[in-house]
Design an enzyme around this catalytic site. Structure first.
Site, PDB file in Angstrom:
ATOM      1  N   ILE A  65       0.840  -1.207   0.000  1.00 35.54           N
ATOM      2  CA  ILE A  65       0.000   0.000   0.000  1.00 35.54           C
ATOM      3  C   ILE A  65       0.873   1.255   0.000  1.00 35.54           C
ATOM      4  CG2 ILE A  65      -2.133  -0.950   0.974  1.00 35.54           C
ATOM      5  CD1 ILE A  65      -1.100  -0.126   3.755  1.00 35.54           C
ATOM      6  N   PRO A  66       1.646   1.475  -1.080  1.00 32.66           N
ATOM      7  CA  PRO A  66       2.494   2.676  -1.116  1.00 32.66           C
ATOM      8  C   PRO A  66       1.645   3.939  -1.045  1.00 32.66           C
ATOM      9  CG  PRO A  66       2.373   1.645  -3.290  1.00 32.66           C
ATOM     10  CD  PRO A  66       1.720   0.710  -2.336  1.00 32.66           C
ATOM     11  N   HIS A  67       2.109   4.910  -0.251  1.00 30.84           N
ATOM     12  CA  HIS A  67       1.340   6.149  -0.141  1.00 30.84           C
ATOM     13  C   HIS A  67       2.262   7.301   0.231  1.00 30.84           C
ATOM     14  CE1 HIS A  67       1.177   4.102   3.784  1.00 30.84           C
ATOM     15  NE2 HIS A  67       1.325   5.304   4.303  1.00 30.84           N
ATOM     16  N   GLY A  68       1.780   8.510   0.051  1.00 34.46           N
ATOM     17  CA  GLY A  68       2.596   9.671   0.387  1.00 34.46           C
ATOM     18  C   GLY A  68       1.738  10.915   0.492  1.00 34.46           C
TER      19      GLY A  68
ATOM     20  N   GLU B 500       1.618   4.971  11.085  1.00 38.52           N
ATOM     21  CA  GLU B 500       2.142   6.171  10.415  1.00 38.52           C
ATOM     22  C   GLU B 500       2.720   7.152  11.440  1.00 38.52           C
ATOM     23  OE1 GLU B 500       2.480   6.879   7.051  1.00 38.52           O
ATOM     24  OE2 GLU B 500       1.969   4.758   6.944  1.00 38.52           O
TER      25      GLU B 500
END
Lengths: 148, 540
Positions: A65-68, B500
């Site tokens: 789940i690549p995210h930025g 995160e």
């Protein structure tokens, strides 16, 4: 929440070509660029790569789940890619990753960004859904499997 | 002699100051619910005790009102407003989704408690000569007063013991929702019936008509409220400002309260329905937060005013019955809720915890008693009995509940029962409380960025309710630990948010270690602190 908005047939690719983590991420960012969802390809790629540097987003069972976060997008954008055979993504279980869900969200705006990621990934916990995704022949089929 | 306005302002000032001090002492030193202190302060300074003292310049501070009423009409109106705000908030806090999730056990336990309490409460009046039949208004009122649990007191103990999400905890919370709803319906019917009685109509058909009308208003208004809640909350959100949203919601609550009184029901019923309708929207925490300050001032005044209504002389002849009534109130919840719990998968430990958790009566009992007293349906003797019961159950409930968890034995017959698996707790331990606090603040911020409403439950402990639509989390921090509880459905979201933030923390620490600038910044901050040689430079 409405999952349909960010993920569309234009941002789904069933035959990713890349053989490395970097190549896969670049290909998916290009997909977002081609669909007109992002303005600055390099800034988005940088944001996603930076997040990967902190810790790989490769999870278990082939899911990544690549995210930025970057302000070169105005709202949450998403893409889904499938790489048959998989690539080494530095996943938690050490297995190759073959289903990629990428999200990019604006840095300075609030919104259900992680919530989207969580909701779209939930069906992927099911082995049957994963198998059907890998066997899908059209983006419509993928959308139907994930969103209904 | 003071003018009415000045006397009212003095009274209010004294009540606010002394209830705060009384409540604080009891909570701080005796670890007892503050409500006890507020009630006792009211009893002590009321017209039946110190209120009769003659003070220089001001005369009697709490004299009898017109017609011998224990409090002035102004003060009574103020405490009625307080009770409306209280019930509005009580409706707002009603977590319908928790209730529905655990509805089977909650419903059975709630119905059991309400039915047995009403039966024994009314029966007490009949069996001990206070009423000659089961339909006498004061018998009905004693039944209604005994029904509603004040779950806030038990919730605090559950939270302190980290048992909020235990099978017993969720069942108590769900049952208390049902209990509240049922208690309000009972009140609606009892008020209607007692009004029919005082109007001289004792015909069964008339009484049934009144009961049906009360029930109909309740069902109709609640259904309409729940159906229109989303649209109503959308309309409120148009105003953007959280203060405007909260004020409008309370304003509409007051309007519905007035309407319900006009329909022959008590005002608090309308206020409760308005709160309950909004409880399914994501505005709950916003409204709670904005009204919190108002509640902090109003509610102690309400409890103290109820204490002021207690006529000690009128209780003495019925003291014995009062103690029996209190005993019935205890037995009715312990048995009425505990026995049904045994049929819902709990063993005797679990059933006992649920029974004592449902024990405390509080605001609703006092409001019902106050309505009975002012409407003339009950006299000062029965009002005194009700106060005595509230004091006894509020005193015993938390002590027994805390004690019942001393024994760590599981409360379910089959420990791997489903109830536990439905909620999930993520627990994290950190090397220092400071680090945990820092991450807690980051998690709160992350949820806010995800557009969740985050509400801190109390200023003393870092426990947060985090909510958006149907999604709900409880975030708690203590010492070096962080705990996040949610339903299995939203576990992925919880894990991703925390992960995160942990990554951000790690990269921040990494950057801090790498960044030499920090050293120079620290140096610059302290370098000139003691650099002056005779202090002249620091003079303005």
């Amino acid at each position: 929440m409405n999952l349909k908005k960010p993920l569309t047939v234009e941002t789904i690719r069933l035959d990713l070509k890349g053989d490395t983590k970097e190549a896969i991420l670049a290909e998916m960012v290009d997909l977002l660029m081609a669909s007109g969802h992002i303005r600055d390809r390099d800034a988005v790629l940088k944001a996603v790569l930076e997040r990967e540097k902190r810790m790989s987003t490769g999870m278990q069972n082939g899911i990544a789940i690549p995210h930025g976060k970057t302000d070169s997008v105005d709202c949450l954008v998403a893409a889904l890619g499938i790489k048959r055979g998989g690539v080494d993504f530095g996943a938690l279980d050490g297995q190759p990753s073959n289903i990629f869900v990428m999200t990019v969200s604006p840095d300075s705006r609030t919104g259900p960004h992680i919530q989207f990621l969580a909701e779209i990934s939930r069906p992927l916990n099911d082995a049957a859904v994963r198998a059907k995704l890998l066997a899908a022949t059209s983006p419509d089929e993928v959308l139907h499997l994930l969103i209904g | 002699m003071l003018s009415t306005e000045i006397q009212f302002i003095f009274q209010l000032g004294i009540l606010i100051v002394f209830t705060r001090i009384g409540g604080y002492w009891l909570r701080r030193w005796l670890r007892l619910p503050g409500v006890l202190g507020e009630l006792i302060v009211g009893m002590l300074i009321g017209p039946y005790a110190l209120g009769q003292l003659h003070w220089p310049l001001v005369g009697k501070l709490f004299p009898f009102g017109p017609g011998g009423a224990p409090v002035s009409p102004e003060l009574y109106a103020f405490s009625t407003f307080a009770s409306i705000v209280l019930l509005f908030l009580s409706g707002l806090e009603t977590d319908l989704s928790t209730f529905l999730r655990y509805s089977v056990a909650g419903t059975v336990v709630g119905i059991g408690g309400v039915a047995i309490s009403f039966f024994l409460g009314t029966g007490c009046a009949v069996w001990f000569g206070l009423a000659d039949n089961w339909l006498a208004p004061h018998a009905l009122f004693l039944g209604a007063i005994a029904t509603a649990t004040s779950v806030g007191i038990s919730a605090r103990i559950l939270s302190e013991r980290r048992k909020m999400d235990s099978p017993e905890g969720v069942t108590i919370l769900a049952a208390a929702v049902f209990d509240d709803v049922l208690g309000i319906i009972v009140l609606a019917i009892v008020v209607g019936m007692s009004r029919a009685e005082t109007e001289g109509g004792v015909l069964w058909s008339h009484i049934l008509f009144i009961a049906a009308k009360a029930f109909g208003f309740w069902i109709g208004a609640t259904a309409a409220g729940l159906l229109l809640a989303r649209r109503f909350s959308k309309m409120l959100k148009y105003f953007k400002s959280t203060q405007a949203i909260a004020a409008l919601a309370l304003g509409f609550g007051l309007l519905l309260a007035g309407l319900s009184e006009m329909a022959g029901l008590a005002m608090i019923i309308g206020a409760y329905i308005m709160g309950l309708s909004l409880s399914r929207t994501d505005l709950v925490q916003v409204i709670q937060k904005e009204i919190e300050g108002l509640q902090n001032i109003l509610v102690p005044v309400f409890f103290a005013t109820m204490g002021m209504l207690v006529n000690f002389a009128a209780i003495v002849p019925v003291l014995k019955i009062g103690l029996i009534y209190s005993l019935f109130a205890i037995v009715s919840k312990v048995a009425g809720c505990g026995v049904p719990a045994l049929f819902c998968g709990f063993n005797r430990h679990g059933a006992a915890r649920i029974g004592v958790g449902m024990l405390p009566r509080g605001e609703v009992a006092l409001i019902v008693a106050g309505i009975g007293l002012t409407s003339g349906a009950i006299g000062q003797d029965i009002f005194g009995i009700a106060i005595l019961m509230t004091l006894v159950t509020t005193l015993l409930g938390p002590m027994l509940l805390a004690g019942s968890f001393e024994n760590p034995a599981p409360g379910l017959r089959r420990p791997d029962d489903v109830a536990k698996s439905r909620s999930k707790t993520i627990q994290l331990s950190f090397p220092s409380p400071d680090m945990a606090d820092f991450l807690l603040a980051r998690i709160v911020r992350a949820f806010r960025q995800e557009e969740f409403y985050v509400y801190r439950l109390s200023p003393d402990a870092p426990t947060y309710h985090i909510r958006k639509d149907e999604i709900f989390f409880i975030l708690e921090g203590e010492g070096g630990e962080i705990q996040l509880t949610t339903s299995v459905q939203y576990e992925t979201l919880a894990r991703l948010v925390i992960a995160e933030e942990m990554l951000s923390l790690r990269s921040m620490l990494h950057m801090a270690q790498k960044n030499g600038n920090l050293d120079s910044m620290e140096y610059n901050l302290v370098a000139d602190l003691f650099g002056g040689d005779n202090g002249e430079e620091s003079l303005p």
